[in-house]
Design an enzyme around this catalytic site. Structure first.
Site, PDB file in Angstrom:
ATOM      1  N   ASN A 188       0.824  -1.206   0.000  1.00 16.93           N
ATOM      2  CA  ASN A 188       0.000   0.000   0.000  1.00 16.93           C
ATOM      3  C   ASN A 188       0.860   1.259   0.000  1.00 16.93           C
ATOM      4  OD1 ASN A 188      -1.947   2.055   0.555  1.00 16.93           O
ATOM      5  ND2 ASN A 188      -3.293   0.528   1.461  1.00 16.93           N
ATOM      6  N   ASP A 189       1.434   1.569   1.153  1.00 16.88           N
ATOM      7  CA  ASP A 189       2.165   2.827   1.288  1.00 16.88           C
ATOM      8  C   ASP A 189       3.390   2.897   0.374  1.00 16.88           C
ATOM      9  OD1 ASP A 189       0.376   3.607   3.336  1.00 16.88           O
ATOM     10  OD2 ASP A 189       1.495   2.368   4.748  1.00 16.88           O
ATOM     11  N   VAL A 190       4.039   1.758   0.106  1.00 18.24           N
ATOM     12  CA  VAL A 190       5.275   1.771  -0.684  1.00 18.24           C
ATOM     13  C   VAL A 190       5.013   1.938  -2.178  1.00 18.24           C
ATOM     14  CG1 VAL A 190       6.529   0.407   1.010  1.00 18.24           C
ATOM     15  CG2 VAL A 190       5.322  -0.749  -0.845  1.00 18.24           C
ATOM     16  N   VAL A 191       3.735   1.971  -2.590  1.00 22.59           N
ATOM     17  CA  VAL A 191       3.398   2.215  -4.001  1.00 22.59           C
ATOM     18  C   VAL A 191       2.488   3.431  -4.148  1.00 22.59           C
ATOM     19  CG1 VAL A 191       3.681  -0.205  -4.643  1.00 22.59           C
ATOM     20  CG2 VAL A 191       1.432   0.608  -3.903  1.00 22.59           C
TER      21      VAL A 191
END
Length: 485
Positions: A409-412
């Site tokens: 989620n956060d890393v993309v």
């Protein structure tokens, strides 16, 4: 037995060599397993050699403690799920810091005892000199040893309490973040107070109340330093406390004159420090921000996200990837929760058999600890040459037909590049949005661990495949097999 000290030091040297070689082998997924075994043999050798030290006392208690610890570690290591591995690492790391702090406490109280400051205690007090080990007083600590003992105790205590909070957060026992007004100032005051009391102890003005105050301040600082940290930044915290524990062990090893502790602590401290720097860079955080900041806090009103999430069926997604030329699979913590790594590799193998070029893209802080996704993929048997890190894979996304995101989620999240008010603004991300098509497997419409909406999910080239990760990938496997039938 004049040869015994030489033999013990030789064992310590060999143990240190095994630590260093083991750590070197851990730098590559191909040799990491062997590196852990080598380091384990080094620790076993160091422990056995320690039992033969001429001034060693209470061997029975030590053996009992070792047996209890080994049994608990063996049992928990066998039972812990892969999804719970980060909190287990945080807990074990905290135990190491706590052990170093306990050594410091024992040395400081022993120093107070030497000075005769405990003789005024009541006869029933367990801190009376008569209640301590016999065979004479320990030699007086030198000023350097005393200073390093205090410093190691400070760092170890901070690592202990901070790691316990990290464990509780990862386990879901605490809210993700705890912030109050003036928190940074309070943290700095606590640290300053602990340092001042530590200086008083190191200068020879030692007393039991002062020792108690010192450890209370250090433990409280570690607790308050960790409470405001959000889950998205937890990989940095884990590696930071790993470095703290290593340094604390090295300092206490110097006080005890134990070469194995000094070398092992220095190796762990150096490796943890380098890893912390790499993780902080991957999160676009400074080390000072990690230590004292409520990092992960938004700077203003978040950017509005337009559009709607567009669902896709597993059969349509499978057809899209089966006839693609290049597919990049991006695993995240959701993959670990669903334990879908084996199904993902099965699906990737089906694509490869059809001539599709498949790669796996790993963000440095994907999951809940450094290397979490690498461990999962290695467990499933994914070849190492198919796994690419962020810097290598990002230039390839524009030529990628389909990017399959599973539980990340956060890393993309492209808001890291476009929204200055976002808590993750400035964090390098995997540029999956540059692929021609993006398919995201996600259990529901909720936000990630950092609590942030993901603009990628609303992009025109993104389709959402809702469901449990393992079940959804299983449907993809079935659909591809139907195409080949």
């Amino acid at each position: 037995m004049a040869w015994l000290p030489v033999l013990i030091k030789s064992c310590y040297f060999l143990a240190a060599l095994l630590f260093i070689l083991g750590l070197k082998r851990m730098s590559s997924p191909r040799t990491a397993r062997g590196g852990i075994v080598w380091a384990g043999y080094g620790m076993l050798l160091a422990v056995l050699a320690t039992f033969f030290l001429p001034d060693m006392h209470n061997r029975g208690l030590i053996i009992a403690a070792v047996l209890i610890g080994v049994s608990a570690a063996w049992w928990s290591g066998k039972r812990v799920a892969m999804t719970a591995m980060p909190q287990m690492v945080a807990l074990y790391n905290g135990m190491g810091g706590g052990a170093a702090a306990a050594i410091g406490a024992v040395e400081l109280i022993g120093y107070v005892r030497e000075l005769g400051l405990l003789h005024a205690l009541p006869d029933t007090s367990p801190l009376r000199p008569e209640a301590w080990a016999v065979n004479g007083l320990p030699p007086t600590l030198t000023p350097v040893e005393l200073a390093l003992g205090v410093l190691g105790a400070l760092i170890g205590a901070v690592s202990f309490s901070g790691s316990l909070i990290a464990f509780a957060k990862l386990q879901g026992w605490l809210d993700k973040r705890f912030v109050f007004a003036g928190q940074r100032a309070v943290n700095l005051l606590l640290l300053a107070a602990a340092v001042v009391v530590g200086i008083m102890l190191a200068s020879g003005h030692a007393s039991v109340p002062l020792i108690v105050a010192f450890f209370a301040l250090a433990l409280l600082f570690g607790l308050l330093m960790t409470l405001p940290i959000g889950g998205a930044d937890m990989p940095v915290v884990i590696s930071l406390y790993n470095a703290f524990t290593g340094l604390a062990v090295a300092f206490e090893g110097f006080v005890l004159g134990n070469e194995a502790m000094i070398i092992a602590g220095m190796v762990v401290g150096a490796a943890g420090t380098l890893l912390t720097q790499l993780m902080a860079k991957a999160m676009n955080r400074s080390i000072g921000n990690v230590l004292f900041g409520s990092f992960g806090a938004a700077a203003g009103e978040a950017q509005a996200i337009e559009g709607a999430q567009k669902p896709i069926d597993a059969s349509d997604a499978a057809v899209m990837m089966a006839y693609a030329e290049r597919v990049v699979i991006v695993p995240g913590y959701g993959l670990a929760v669903a334990q879908a790594q084996h199904k993902v590799w099965e699906f990737a193998q089906l694509l490869i058999k059809r001539g599709v070029k498949v790669k796996f893209a790993i963000h440095p802080v994907a999951g809940r600890m450094p290397g979490h996704m690498n461990v999962l993929l290695a467990e499933a048997g994914v070849p190492y040459d198919l796994i690419a890190d962020m810097d290598d894979i990002n230039p390839e996304f524009p030529s990628t037909d389909v990017a399959l995101v599973i539980g990340a989620n956060d890393v993309v999240n492209p808001l890291a590049k476009t929204d200055p008010a976002s808590p993750i603004y400035g964090m390098p991300i995997l540029d999956v949005g540059n692929a021609k098509h993006v398919i995201v497997i996600k259990r529901g419409r909720g936000t990630g661990f950092a609590g942030i909406e993901n603009a990628l999910f609303y992009a025109d080239n993104t389709r959402m495949l809702y469901g449990d990760g393992q079940a959804a990938v299983g449907e993809l496997v079935t659909a591809v097999k139907d195409i080949d039938a």
